[in-house]
Motif scaffolding. Structure first.
Motif, PDB file in Angstrom:
ATOM      1  N   ASP A  37      -4.242  26.335  27.278  1.00  0.00           N
ATOM      2  CA  ASP A  37      -4.328  27.581  26.514  1.00  0.00           C
ATOM      3  C   ASP A  37      -2.989  28.303  26.444  1.00  0.00           C
ATOM      4  N   GLY A  38      -2.114  28.033  27.392  1.00  0.00           N
ATOM      5  CA  GLY A  38      -0.804  28.677  27.435  1.00  0.00           C
ATOM      6  C   GLY A  38       0.106  27.923  28.374  1.00  0.00           C
ATOM      7  N   ILE A  39       1.395  28.245  28.321  1.00  0.00           N
ATOM      8  CA  ILE A  39       2.388  27.543  29.132  1.00  0.00           C
ATOM      9  C   ILE A  39       3.346  28.538  29.772  1.00  0.00           C
ATOM     10  N   VAL A  40       3.648  28.312  31.043  1.00  0.00           N
ATOM     11  CA  VAL A  40       4.686  29.060  31.749  1.00  0.00           C
ATOM     12  C   VAL A  40       5.779  28.076  32.131  1.00  0.00           C
ATOM     13  N   LEU A  41       6.998  28.356  31.702  1.00  0.00           N
ATOM     14  CA  LEU A  41       8.143  27.532  32.070  1.00  0.00           C
ATOM     15  C   LEU A  41       8.921  28.264  33.150  1.00  0.00           C
ATOM     16  N   ALA A  42       8.944  27.717  34.348  1.00  0.00           N
ATOM     17  CA  ALA A  42       9.652  28.334  35.472  1.00  0.00           C
ATOM     18  C   ALA A  42      10.908  27.532  35.768  1.00  0.00           C
ATOM     19  N   SER A  43      12.049  28.127  35.556  1.00  0.00           N
ATOM     20  CA  SER A  43      13.355  27.531  35.865  1.00  0.00           C
ATOM     21  C   SER A  43      13.782  26.456  34.891  1.00  0.00           C
ATOM     22  N   VAL A  44      13.086  26.320  33.760  1.00  0.00           N
ATOM     23  CA  VAL A  44      13.462  25.339  32.752  1.00  0.00           C
ATOM     24  C   VAL A  44      13.393  25.974  31.362  1.00  0.00           C
ATOM     25  N   SER A  45      14.015  25.309  30.380  1.00  0.00           N
ATOM     26  CA  SER A  45      13.996  25.757  28.993  1.00  0.00           C
ATOM     27  C   SER A  45      13.414  24.653  28.131  1.00  0.00           C
ATOM     28  N   MET A  46      13.186  24.958  26.847  1.00  0.00           N
ATOM     29  CA  MET A  46      12.645  23.954  25.938  1.00  0.00           C
ATOM     30  C   MET A  46      13.366  24.021  24.605  1.00  0.00           C
ATOM     31  N   SER A  47      13.259  22.937  23.831  1.00  0.00           N
ATOM     32  CA  SER A  47      13.967  22.866  22.558  1.00  0.00           C
ATOM     33  C   SER A  47      13.296  23.725  21.498  1.00  0.00           C
ATOM     34  N   SER A  48      14.060  24.048  20.469  1.00  0.00           N
ATOM     35  CA  SER A  48      13.538  24.846  19.366  1.00  0.00           C
ATOM     36  C   SER A  48      12.425  24.121  18.632  1.00  0.00           C
ATOM     37  N   SER A  49      12.555  22.796  18.485  1.00  0.00           N
ATOM     38  CA  SER A  49      11.535  22.033  17.762  1.00  0.00           C
ATOM     39  C   SER A  49      10.204  22.031  18.499  1.00  0.00           C
ATOM     40  N   LEU A  50      10.258  21.929  19.832  1.00  0.00           N
ATOM     41  CA  LEU A  50       9.018  21.940  20.600  1.00  0.00           C
ATOM     42  C   LEU A  50       8.427  23.341  20.644  1.00  0.00           C
ATOM     43  N   ALA A  51       9.282  24.357  20.641  1.00  0.00           N
ATOM     44  CA  ALA A  51       8.787  25.737  20.562  1.00  0.00           C
ATOM     45  C   ALA A  51       8.013  25.935  19.265  1.00  0.00           C
ATOM     46  N   SER A  52       8.509  25.341  18.187  1.00  0.00           N
ATOM     47  CA  SER A  52       7.818  25.421  16.889  1.00  0.00           C
ATOM     48  C   SER A  52       6.460  24.730  16.961  1.00  0.00           C
ATOM     49  N   LYS A  53       6.412  23.588  17.656  1.00  0.00           N
ATOM     50  CA  LYS A  53       5.152  22.867  17.794  1.00  0.00           C
ATOM     51  C   LYS A  53       4.126  23.694  18.559  1.00  0.00           C
ATOM     52  N   CYS A  54       4.560  24.345  19.638  1.00  0.00           N
ATOM     53  CA  CYS A  54       3.657  25.212  20.395  1.00  0.00           C
ATOM     54  C   CYS A  54       3.159  26.360  19.522  1.00  0.00           C
ATOM     55  N   GLU A  55       4.072  26.930  18.737  1.00  0.00           N
ATOM     56  CA  GLU A  55       3.698  28.022  17.842  1.00  0.00           C
ATOM     57  C   GLU A  55       2.685  27.543  16.819  1.00  0.00           C
ATOM     58  N   ASP A  56       2.888  26.351  16.254  1.00  0.00           N
ATOM     59  CA  ASP A  56       1.964  25.799  15.257  1.00  0.00           C
ATOM     60  C   ASP A  56       0.579  25.566  15.849  1.00  0.00           C
ATOM     61  N   HIS A  57       0.527  25.216  17.140  1.00  0.00           N
ATOM     62  CA  HIS A  57      -0.757  24.966  17.798  1.00  0.00           C
ATOM     63  C   HIS A  57      -1.366  26.242  18.392  1.00  0.00           C
ATOM     64  N   GLY A  58      -0.691  27.369  18.231  1.00  0.00           N
ATOM     65  CA  GLY A  58      -1.204  28.623  18.763  1.00  0.00           C
ATOM     66  C   GLY A  58      -1.173  28.698  20.266  1.00  0.00           C
ATOM     67  N   ILE A  59      -0.189  28.024  20.881  1.00  0.00           N
ATOM     68  CA  ILE A  59      -0.076  28.022  22.344  1.00  0.00           C
ATOM     69  C   ILE A  59       1.097  28.907  22.751  1.00  0.00           C
ATOM     70  N   PRO A  60       0.826  30.075  23.352  1.00  0.00           N
ATOM     71  CA  PRO A  60       1.932  30.956  23.770  1.00  0.00           C
ATOM     72  C   PRO A  60       2.707  30.382  24.940  1.00  0.00           C
ATOM     73  N   VAL A  61       4.003  30.647  24.956  1.00  0.00           N
ATOM     74  CA  VAL A  61       4.894  30.174  26.017  1.00  0.00           C
ATOM     75  C   VAL A  61       5.612  31.379  26.622  1.00  0.00           C
ATOM     76  N   VAL A  62       5.604  31.464  27.948  1.00  0.00           N
ATOM     77  CA  VAL A  62       6.333  32.519  28.656  1.00  0.00           C
ATOM     78  C   VAL A  62       7.333  31.860  29.602  1.00  0.00           C
ATOM     79  N   LEU A  63       8.572  32.282  29.522  1.00  0.00           N
ATOM     80  CA  LEU A  63       9.600  31.809  30.433  1.00  0.00           C
ATOM     81  C   LEU A  63       9.604  32.693  31.676  1.00  0.00           C
TER      82      LEU A  63
END
Length: 340
Positions: free
Chosen positions: A121-147
Motif C-alpha cells: 500500500d505504501g513504501i518507506v525508503l530508509a537511507s536509500v534513494s530511487m530513480s525518477s522512472s521508478l518514482a513515476s511507476k509508483c505514482e502511476d500505481h497510486g503507491i505513495p513513497v516516503v523517504l
C-alpha cells in the motif's frame, strides 16, 4: 502428507455465516457484529485458519502491507529506526515487509521492482534513494513513497529528515567555542543527502566562526573506511585538533583508531563529534558528543504522512525537516558520562 490450506468458505460453513462475513472479520476496520466476530474467530481457531493477505488484496485493493527498504544496517541508527517504524505501522493495522538494498540507485530499483509484486500500500525508503522512472511507476500505481532520513530532488516523494544543515552548523559552533583551530571532516557516502547537508551546514558554521576546513577524508558510512580516514588525518605533523565525523557509526571507528593505533587522547589531543546520537554514543568507552536525531518524531511523522497519502492520493508530498539537539559529552571536553 501436506495438509491443504483451510479456506474462508470452510470457516464460514463451520461458523454458520456468509463468506463475506468472514472477510469482514479479517479486514481491519470491517463492519461486523461482536456476535458474528466471536463465531468466526472461534471457527477459524478450531480449523487453524489464517487469512491470505495477498488474496485479500486482490479483492479489496489493500494489502495492509508497507514496504520498508533499508541499507546500512551495520549503522546502529537504522535497526532502531526500522523497529520503531514497524511497531508504529502495526499499531495502525499495517505490517512491514523489509527489503535490504545498497545505497546505489540501480540496486534500489531492482529491490523496488520486487517489492511492487507484493502489492504494497505504501513504501518507506530508509537511507536509500530511487530513480525518477521508478518514482513515476509508483505514482502511476497510486503507491505513495516516503523517504526516511533521506531526501532527493523529486516533488512526488515525501521526505522526513532531521535538519542536517543546522546539525552540522551546531557542531562547527561548538568546535569554535572550544577553541579549535585546525578542523577536519570525515564525509559519508558522497551521494547521500544527509552527507551533503551535514557537510554544507558544517562549512557554513566554520565560516561564520572565522574558520575553514583544514582536512577532509571520505568514510562512506563504513567502519573500515572511517578507520583509514583517522590514520590519514593523524599520520603527519599537521594533525587536526577537532574532527566532525558524519555519523556515529564512523565516529566510533575514528575514535578506536585514534586511541589504539595512534595513541592520541580524546579530548585532550583531539576533539571528536558524531551525528545521530545512537545509544552506544553514551557508553563510557566513547562518551561521544553527537547531534541527536529526533527518532520518535521522525517515525511518527513518516507514518502520519504515508497513511494520509494512502487514504487520499490527492494529498501533495511533504518535505519535513525536524529540529535535533547537540548532546555534548566527554569527547569534546563536556561533562563525562562515566558510570559507576
Amino acid at each position: 502428507m501436506n495438509k491443504s490450506r483451510v479456506t474462508s468458505m470452510q470457516v464460514a460453513h463451520k461458523a454458520g455465516v456468509s463468506q463475506s462475513a468472514v472477510s469482514r472479520v479479517f479486514t481491519p476496520g470491517g463492519s461486523v457484529s461482536d456476535k458474528t466476530r466471536e463465531k468466526v474467530m472461534r471457527a477459524a481457531e478450531s480449523l487453524g485458519y489464517s487469512p491470505n493477505v495477498l488474496a485479500r488484496a486482490m479483492t479489496t485493493g489493500r494489502s495492509q502491507i508497507i514496504g520498508l527498504v533499508v541499507a546500512y544496517l551495520d549503522n546502529q541508527f537504522y535497526p532502531e529506526a526500522i523497529e520503531r517504524l514497524a511497531v508504529a505501522l502495526q499499531e495502525q493495522g499495517y505490517h512491514a515487509l523489509v527489503f535490504m538494498a545498497t545505497p546505489t540507485i540501480g540496486d534500489t530499483d531492482d529491490v523496488m521492482r520486487q517489492l511492487l509484486d507484493y502489492q504494497v500500500d505504501g513504501i518507506v525508503l530508509a537511507s536509500v534513494s530511487m530513480s525518477s522512472s521508478l518514482a513515476s511507476k509508483c505514482e502511476d500505481h497510486g503507491i505513495p513513497v516516503v523517504l526516511f532520513n533521506r531526501d532527493q530532488d523529486d516533488a512526488r516523494m515525501s521526505a522526513v529528515t532531521t535538519d542536517n544543515i543546522e546539525g552540522g552548523r551546531a557542531i562547527a559552533r561548538h568546535f569554535a567555542e572550544k577553541g579549535a583551530q585546525r578542523v577536519g571532516y570525515v564525509a559519508g557516502f558522497e551521494g547521500a543527502s544527509t552527507q551533503i547537508d551535514r557537510e554544507k551546514g558544517f562549512l557554513q558554521g566554520l565560516e561564520e566562526a572565522g574558520l575553514s576546513l583544514a582536512m577532509r577524508e571520505v568514510g562512506g558510512f563504513e567502519y573500515p573506511l572511517a578507520r583509514t580516514a583517522a590514520l590519514e588525518f593523524c599520520a603527519g605533523r599537521d594533525r587536526p585538533d577537532a574532527v566532525f565525523v558524519c555519523n556515529d557509526h564512523m565516529a566510533f571507528a575514528f575514535v578506536d583508531a585514534v586511541r589504539h593505533k595512534i595513541g592520541m587522547r580524546i579530548p585532550e589531543d583531539l576533539l571528536v563529534a558524531g551525528f545521530d546520537d545512537v545509544p552506544i554514543a553514551a557508553w563510557p568507552a566513547y562518551d561521544l558528543t553527537s547531534y541527536r536525531q529526533p527518532i520518535n518524531r521522525m517515525v511518527a511523522q513518516t507514518v502520519d504522512v504515508l497513511l494520509a497519502q494512502i487514504d487520499n492520493a490527492d494529498i501533495p508530498a511533504r518535505k519535513l525537516r525536524l529540529e535535533g539537539e547537540l548532546i555534548v559529552r566527554g569527547s569534546t571536553g563536556g561533562p563525562s558520562q562515566r558510570q559507576g
